[in-house]
Design an enzyme around this catalytic site. Structure first.
Site, PDB file in Angstrom:
ATOM      1  N   SER A 141     -10.100 -72.926  -0.626  1.00 62.94           N
ATOM      2  CA  SER A 141      -8.936 -72.073  -0.526  1.00 62.94           C
ATOM      3  C   SER A 141      -7.982 -72.455   0.346  1.00 62.94           C
ATOM      4  CB  SER A 141      -9.169 -70.515  -0.278  1.00 62.94           C
ATOM      5  OG  SER A 141      -8.161 -69.867  -0.212  1.00 62.94           O
ATOM      6  N   TYR A 155     -13.446 -64.289   3.846  1.00 59.85           N
ATOM      7  CA  TYR A 155     -13.122 -65.256   2.756  1.00 59.85           C
ATOM      8  C   TYR A 155     -12.595 -66.461   3.442  1.00 59.85           C
ATOM      9  CZ  TYR A 155     -11.231 -66.938  -1.446  1.00 59.85           C
ATOM     10  OH  TYR A 155     -10.648 -67.893  -2.636  1.00 59.85           O
TER      11      TYR A 155
HETATM   12  P1  NDP Z   1     -12.769 -65.665 -11.226  1.00 64.01           P
HETATM   13  O1  NDP Z   1     -13.148 -64.320 -10.617  1.00 64.01           O
HETATM   14  O2  NDP Z   1     -11.628 -65.767 -12.299  1.00 64.01           O
HETATM   15  O3  NDP Z   1     -13.793 -66.380 -11.933  1.00 64.01           O
HETATM   16  C1  NDP Z   1     -15.014 -66.496 -11.003  1.00 64.01           C
HETATM   17  C2  NDP Z   1     -16.010 -67.347 -11.513  1.00 64.01           C
HETATM   18  O4  NDP Z   1     -17.270 -67.655 -10.742  1.00 64.01           O
HETATM   19  C3  NDP Z   1     -16.598 -66.756 -12.713  1.00 64.01           C
HETATM   20  O5  NDP Z   1     -17.013 -67.821 -13.690  1.00 64.01           O
HETATM   21  C4  NDP Z   1     -17.838 -66.065 -12.309  1.00 64.01           C
HETATM   22  O6  NDP Z   1     -19.073 -66.010 -13.089  1.00 64.01           O
HETATM   23  C5  NDP Z   1     -18.376 -66.979 -11.265  1.00 64.01           C
HETATM   24  N1  NDP Z   1     -19.121 -66.467 -10.411  1.00 64.01           N
HETATM   25  C6  NDP Z   1     -18.844 -65.445  -9.313  1.00 64.01           C
HETATM   26  N2  NDP Z   1     -19.920 -65.125  -8.513  1.00 64.01           N
HETATM   27  C7  NDP Z   1     -20.909 -65.839  -8.906  1.00 64.01           C
HETATM   28  C8  NDP Z   1     -22.232 -65.935  -8.392  1.00 64.01           C
HETATM   29  N3  NDP Z   1     -22.680 -65.282  -7.651  1.00 64.01           N
HETATM   30  N4  NDP Z   1     -23.090 -66.919  -9.120  1.00 64.01           N
HETATM   31  C9  NDP Z   1     -22.494 -67.742 -10.303  1.00 64.01           C
HETATM   32  N5  NDP Z   1     -21.146 -67.843 -10.598  1.00 64.01           N
HETATM   33  C10 NDP Z   1     -20.593 -66.637  -9.881  1.00 64.01           C
HETATM   34  O7  NDP Z   1     -12.075 -66.564 -10.027  1.00 64.01           O
HETATM   35  P2  NDP Z   1     -11.114 -67.760  -9.878  1.00 64.01           P
HETATM   36  O8  NDP Z   1     -11.211 -68.582 -11.091  1.00 64.01           O
HETATM   37  O9  NDP Z   1      -9.894 -67.441  -9.523  1.00 64.01           O
HETATM   38  O10 NDP Z   1     -11.930 -68.470  -8.599  1.00 64.01           O
HETATM   39  C11 NDP Z   1     -12.434 -69.615  -8.716  1.00 64.01           C
HETATM   40  C12 NDP Z   1     -12.706 -70.297  -7.375  1.00 64.01           C
HETATM   41  O11 NDP Z   1     -11.425 -70.500  -6.859  1.00 64.01           O
HETATM   42  C13 NDP Z   1     -13.197 -69.420  -6.336  1.00 64.01           C
HETATM   43  O12 NDP Z   1     -14.109 -70.259  -5.633  1.00 64.01           O
HETATM   44  C14 NDP Z   1     -12.182 -68.873  -5.582  1.00 64.01           C
HETATM   45  O13 NDP Z   1     -12.553 -68.681  -4.292  1.00 64.01           O
HETATM   46  C15 NDP Z   1     -11.175 -70.138  -5.505  1.00 64.01           C
HETATM   47  N6  NDP Z   1      -9.720 -69.533  -5.628  1.00 64.01           N
HETATM   48  C16 NDP Z   1      -9.062 -68.893  -6.297  1.00 64.01           C
HETATM   49  C17 NDP Z   1      -7.689 -68.571  -6.080  1.00 64.01           C
HETATM   50  C18 NDP Z   1      -7.043 -67.761  -6.663  1.00 64.01           C
HETATM   51  O14 NDP Z   1      -5.781 -67.416  -6.519  1.00 64.01           O
HETATM   52  N7  NDP Z   1      -7.506 -67.242  -8.193  1.00 64.01           N
HETATM   53  C19 NDP Z   1      -7.135 -69.285  -4.774  1.00 64.01           C
HETATM   54  C20 NDP Z   1      -7.893 -69.951  -3.927  1.00 64.01           C
HETATM   55  C21 NDP Z   1      -9.304 -70.188  -4.294  1.00 64.01           C
HETATM   56  P3  NDP Z   1     -19.045 -64.387 -13.991  1.00 64.01           P
HETATM   57  O15 NDP Z   1     -18.126 -64.478 -15.335  1.00 64.01           O
HETATM   58  O16 NDP Z   1     -20.648 -64.427 -14.581  1.00 64.01           O
HETATM   59  O17 NDP Z   1     -18.775 -63.503 -12.955  1.00 64.01           O
END
Ligand code: NDP
Length: 246
Positions: A141, A155
């Site tokens: 991030s 975070y």
């Molecule tokens: P979303 O919440 O849209 O998607 C999260 C994804 O991670 C889903 O596929 C979810 O699965 C999966 N997930 C969550 N917890 C677990 C777990 N315990 N085990 C396995 N899978 C899990 O998030 P984003 O797409 O926005 O984020 C993706 C990555 O990017 C993250 O690491 C986030 O920290 C990072 N990020 C995002 C930013 C943003 O502005 N969006 C900015 C900076 C970094 P399920 O559908 O089953 O819940």
């Protein structure tokens, strides 16, 4: 494009958001793709259908990133069912947010487990399968670099751990021709951080470009690192934040 033809990728947290965009992009570039998810089985199956529609093999695996055995199992099932592993993308993530005094110990442990421990455990499990040209790509991030709001201490701490993990893995695996890098997105329009939320205008105002990223724009950087263009990039962090850190 077939820059990744014949390669097998595993994307953790590939059922929604950035991970789903990465899975679709790697498939479009020619890779067979396995994804993990925690709860969204239907969404994961839709991503697998999209991967198959691109002419590639796809696989959805329920694997809670907080459970090390599940993480290792997802790597092993990918190898067993797709015939190997070339590209590991550690993307699964959560967004704990709130006042410092309200952070609970269980929340600290779970956040570190999902973001940092899972990435190390997955890399350990993947390492024996990754050959010359193998790739490990983390999703960190931009808040590990610059943190302009209160409430994100946990975070940011957990995402900062990925910077050191990336450098260490690059040294551990470099002699075998495996590269390891970290992509640090800025505000990206997903369910975690919708571009129409009440806070979104404040986030947009902190960028140079004045807008959120689309998940596909983060996936494009991952695809570059995964492909031939990433061959000499390792141990580093690429921030894709629309100029938030400028
Ligand atoms: P979303 O919440 O849209 O998607 C999260 C994804 O991670 C889903 O596929 C979810 O699965 C999966 N997930 C969550 N917890 C677990 C777990 N315990 N085990 C396995 N899978 C899990 O998030 P984003 O797409 O926005 O984020 C993706 C990555 O990017 C993250 O690491 C986030 O920290 C990072 N990020 C995002 C930013 C943003 O502005 N969006 C900015 C900076 C970094 P399920 O559908 O089953 O819940």
């Amino acid at each position: 494009m077939t820059a990744l033809a014949g390669r097998v990728a595993l994307v953790t947290g590939g059922s929604r958001g950035i991970g789903a965009a990465i899975a679709r992009r790697l498939a479009a570039d020619g890779a067979d793709v396995a994804i993990t998810y925690a709860r969204s089985a239907d969404r994961a199956e839709q991503v697998v259908r999209d991967v198959r529609a691109a002419g590639r093999r796809g696989l959805a695996l329920r694997a809670d990133a907080a459970d090390p055995a599940a993480v290792t199992g997802a790597v092993e099932r990918t190898v067993a069912e797709l015939g190997g592993l070339d590209i590991l993308v550690n993307n699964a993530g959560i967004a704990p947010y709130g006042p410092l005094e309200e952070i609970r110990l269980e929340q600290i442990d779970r956040t570190l487990a999902v973001h940092a421990r899972a990435a190390l455990v997955a890399a350990q499990a993947a390492a024996p399968h990754l050959g010359d040209g193998g790739r490990i790509i983390g999703i960190g991030s931009n808040l590990a670099e610059r943190l302009p709001h209160p409430g994100w201490t946990l975070y940011a701490m957990s995402k900062s751990a990925l910077v050191g993990l990336t450098k260490g893995l690059a040294r551990d695996l470099g002699p075998r021709g495996v590269t390891v890098n970290l992509v640090q997105p800025g505000s990206t329009d997903t369910e975690m951080n919708p571009a129409d939320s009440p806070e979104a205008d404040a986030e947009r105002a902190l960028t140079a470009l004045g807008r959120y990223a689309r998940a596909e724009e983060i996936a494009a950087t991952v695809a570059h690192l995964a492909g031939p263009g990433g061959a000499y990039i390792t141990g580093t962090t690429i921030t894709v934040d629309g100029g938030f850190a400028a």
